[in-house]
Design an enzyme around this catalytic site. Structure first.
Site, mmCIF file in Angstrom:
data_model
loop_
_atom_site.group_PDB
_atom_site.id
_atom_site.type_symbol
_atom_site.label_atom_id
_atom_site.label_comp_id
_atom_site.label_asym_id
_atom_site.label_seq_id
_atom_site.Cartn_x
_atom_site.Cartn_y
_atom_site.Cartn_z
ATOM 1 N N ASP A 210 0.759 -1.157 -0.099
ATOM 2 C CA ASP A 210 0.151 -0.392 -0.080
ATOM 3 C C ASP A 210 1.224 0.922 -0.102
ATOM 4 O O ASP A 210 2.112 1.244 0.092
ATOM 5 C CB ASP A 210 -0.658 -0.022 1.321
ATOM 6 N N ASP B 179 -10.689 2.266 -3.157
ATOM 7 C CA ASP B 179 -11.112 1.280 -1.905
ATOM 8 C C ASP B 179 -13.047 1.363 -1.983
ATOM 9 O O ASP B 179 -13.517 0.849 -1.094
ATOM 10 C CB ASP B 179 -10.540 2.382 -1.078
HETATM 11 C C1 GLA Z 1 -5.593 1.808 2.497
HETATM 12 C C2 GLA Z 1 -6.008 0.695 1.408
HETATM 13 C C3 GLA Z 1 -6.837 0.316 2.170
HETATM 14 C C4 GLA Z 1 -7.190 -0.256 3.484
HETATM 15 C C5 GLA Z 1 -6.003 0.552 4.054
HETATM 16 C C6 GLA Z 1 -4.859 0.431 5.942
HETATM 17 O O1 GLA Z 1 -7.118 2.946 2.436
HETATM 18 O O2 GLA Z 1 -6.502 1.191 0.615
HETATM 19 O O3 GLA Z 1 -7.716 -0.788 1.835
HETATM 20 O O4 GLA Z 1 -5.737 -1.741 3.508
HETATM 21 O O5 GLA Z 1 -5.516 1.120 4.033
HETATM 22 O O6 GLA Z 1 -4.898 1.414 5.888
#
Ligand code: GLA
Length: 723
Positions: free
Chosen positions: A475, A545
């Site tokens: 990420d 997301d």
């Molecule tokens: C980002 C990712 C999510 C999750 C969060 C965790 O927003 O896109 O899917 O993994 O971080 O903090």
């Protein structure tokens, strides 16, 4: 041989495309054509043009007007006043250049671009590469233009390498990866603007006079504009007309420009964004631009997408997962956020195993003392107290329940409240400036520094070795705000953005090649780094997301214009949806998520028996059909951008099997009847669907009438099988 050089003309071709350009009378590189196949010798465009307000050079008694010709790599300070692909300064102060053809070579295959992701060949007979050198004799700057053409893809790959063969330092201000002039005409362009949780929204505009385009200035490819553009005839649509796709294999600041100037000929460019960019080349040094891939289709935008899908799946993605079916996963993020312990995780894993899910992914919050997003990034050691044991033990417990185990990391980031920051505050981008600017309470590590990269490679590798981990979610949750590195001298700060991307590529190359059995999925707050560069290292991307089944239809549609569906991480989440608050049925959520790498992201221990049974059905269905989803040819049938529903289908290579998906974005009472015209089938075959027999001809030319019952449904998936 797909590259010919005859009568000063270069012709790169295969069955479907031609890319032609020539060495002009003044040794300029003049564009001829990129599009459907031609015979290059037939083209004989007049190169001495009529009167105009142009600066000319008299050659053979005639006025040679560079400014009206098509150029294949225009450089600044020539009589071509359109946007240049290359601008530079030399230390002595000279910034006027005159690049002329010097030499060329044609080689088999396609050499790699050291340190940068690129399309590759598996054997050298798949492609040929032309390397043509331009020279500015005064400064000694050489530009190697690389062009590769494949036997089997309607695509051309281009990049350039700038070499300083002179004695003065050269400062590159702008070096685009591709420049292409099109004849005057009526064109549209499509781009994919967006933001967090609403990435890749398709927008189509007419090409008009003046400059137009889009760019990223956030330090990565970003979620505001994706590094991809469609350029097409005004009358081209999904199935007909000429469409060109331009994709940049790059994860940093990018810029895509179309300029339509005084002679109405659009010039198209893509490359590193010149915003705050400069690059110094000492004598003997060289600089490579990222690779741009241009695809041509005479079967509309759909044909263009299918070429990108095949090319990127098989010759950009690497490793054992690139074309393989992916395990169905459950991710605990939206189920627990930071609030979990071993007991809770095992509870979810047990439910997951019972419905056939194959991989358990532990998301954020397993390391340091991280129970919120305010701390611990950089401290990549398990919080054993919270987990109730080591990662090894947790992985074993998960494995015992029949699931593989995967883990979340955010390797490029650092929290102020972390042991790493306390030890190395100067490892942060911008240090000592801009530290008051945080994104999600975090800073970014300076990957221009080798010691930082080594530290991250070592610590992440140690975790990956410590337990049976078969999947990693990588990420990145903020943009770059202070593009400064305290390791670079003042006159090299313009190199920061690109050096940081090169540093990331170095880290990813080292980690992904050391763990070839791990499936890597990239993520950046969802799709803020959903680009072709990342696909070279990680064949899967968490594209947003936003798991809302309505928004996802728009996001997946937009992403599917260029990226293969096999690369989409796609999950069923809880309702009301955590991003939009919308409530959609489990059927709609399942139908939309069963595209790409399918999974779940909700607390399975809180679901009703009825819903768990339905999920089990979805899991079984997906397992039976995932080869078709991951490897089939993808046809978009109905666009959510143009109607209240979307529909798409997958067709197997042998055209014996197909899956047709239908989903609504808006439920409407008393819906009009929709007829779905299918695509990509064999018109000479007969297919069975829901117990009925149809000819491929009928399905594609007349279509399938949805009955009254279907039309009131929110979604369905139909399976077609040839007799
Ligand atoms: C980002 C990712 C999510 C999750 C969060 C965790 O927003 O896109 O899917 O993994 O971080 O903090």
């Amino acid at each position: 041989m797909p590259i010919e050089f005859k009568n000063n003309k270069f012709h790169l071709y295969n069955d479907k495309i031609s890319y032609a350009f020539e060495i002009g009378a003044d040794k300029d590189i003049l564009g001829i054509h990129f599009g459907g196949r031609i015979i290059a010798d037939d083209v004989n465009e007049e190169k001495y043009s009529a009167k105009s307000f142009q600066c000319v050079k008299m050659l053979e008694g005639a006025a040679y007007r560079l400014g009206v010709f098509n150029s294949d790599y225009p450089t600044a300070t020539t009589p071509d006043f359109r946007i240049p692909a290359f601008e530079a300064e030399v230390k002595s102060g000279k910034n006027c250049f005159s690049f002329k053809y010097k030499e060329h070579k044609i080689i088999k295959g396609k050499p790699e671009i050291v340190g940068l992701p690129a399309v590759y060949t598996e054997n050298e007979n798949e492609a040929e590469t032309l390397i043509l050198t331009l020279l500015d004799a005064d400064s000694g700057i050489e530009i190697d233009l690389h062009y590769s053409v494949f036997n089997d893809f309607a695509a051309i790959c281009r990049h350039s390498v700038i070499k300083n063969t002179g004695s003065d330092r050269v400062i590159i201000k702008n070096a685009q990866s591709i420049s292409l002039d099109k004849p005057a005409g009526k064109y549209d362009y499509i781009h994919f603007p967006g933001s967090w949780a609403r990435e890749k929204q398709l927008r189509r505009h007419p090409v008009h006079e003046g400059e137009q385009g889009f760019e990223s200035r956030v330090g990565s490819s970003g979620n505001i504009e994706n590094p991809f553009m469609v350029f097409c005839d005004r009358n081209a649509d999904e199935n007909i007309g000429e469409a060109y796709g331009l994709s940049l294999i790059y994860s940093g600041n990018h810029k895509f420009t179309i300029e339509c100037g005084e002679f109405e000929k659009p010039r198209i460019q893509a490359g590193i964004n010149p915003f705050m960019f400069s690059w110094s080349l000492e004598s003997g040094e060289e600089f490579s631009t990222p690779e741009a891939v241009m695809v041509y289709s005479d079967e509309g935008i759909g044909g263009m997408s299918r070429t990108f899908h095949r090319l990127y799946r098989s010759r950009l993605c690497r490793g054992k997962f690139k074309e393989a079916v992916r395990p169905i996963l459950i991710n605990n993020w939206e189920a627990t956020y930071f609030d979990f312990d071993m007991h809770k995780l095992i509870g979810i894993a047990e439910k997951a195993a019972a419905i056939g899910i194959e991989l358990f992914v532990l998301d954020d919050g397993w390391f340091g003392k991280r129970n919120s997003d305010t701390c611990s990034l950089g401290d990549w050691y398990a919080n054993e107290e919270k987990l109730g044991g080591t990662l090894k033990t947790l992985a074993e417990e998960i494995n015992k329940r029949g699931l593989e185990f995967g883990l979340w990391f955010e390797p490029e980031m650092i929290s102020e409240d972390s042991d790493l920051y306390r030890a190395h505050p100067d490892w942060v981008i911008g240090f000592p400036y801009g530290l008051e600017l945080q994104g999600r309470r975090q800073h970014i590590l300076d990957f221009t520094k080798k010691e930082v990269r080594d530290y991250i490679v070592d610590t992440i590798s140690a975790v990956l070795k410590s337990a049976n981990i078969t999947y990693v979610k990588w990420d990145k949750n903020r943009h770059v705000t202070t593009p400064y590195s305290n390791s670079l001298p003042a006159d090299k700060q313009g190199e920061f953005y690109h050096r940081n991307v090169l540093g990331l590529y170095d880290v990813m190359e080292r980690i992904t090649s050391a763990f070839p059995d791990i499936l890597f999925e990239s993520c950046s707050g969802g799709g803020a780094r959903n680009d072709a560069g990342m696909l070279y290292y990680m064949p899967q991307t968490w594209i947003s997301d936003d798991t809302d089944a309505v928004m996802r239809q728009y996001i997946q549609y937009g992403a599917s214009l260029v990226y293969p569906v096999s690369s989409f991480g796609s999950h069923v989440s809880a309702v009301p949806n955590h991003q939009t608050g919308r409530v959609t049925s489990l059927s709609l959520r399942g139908t939309v998520a069963m595209n790409g790498a399918f999974g779940y992201e909700l607390d399975l221990t809180k679901q009703t028996e009825e819903d768990l049974n339905k999920m089990k059905e979805h899991v079984e269905f997906y397992k039976a059909e995932r080869e078709l989803v991951i490897g089939g040819d993808y046809y978009r049938l109905l666009s959510p951008y143009e109607s209240r529903y979307s529909s798409w289908m997958y067709v197997s290579k042998d055209k014996n099997e197909a899956l047709v998906y239908y989903a609504v974005t808006t439920v409407l009472p008393n819906n009009p009847i929709v007829r779905l015209k299918l695509r990509g089938l064999d018109k000479n075959k007969y297919y069975t669907l829901n117990g009925r027999r149809y000819s491929g001809k009928t399905l594609m030319n007349y279509g399938l009438d949805m009955n009254l019952e279907d039309i009131q449904r929110e979604c369905f998936i139909w399976k077609l099988k040839a007799e």
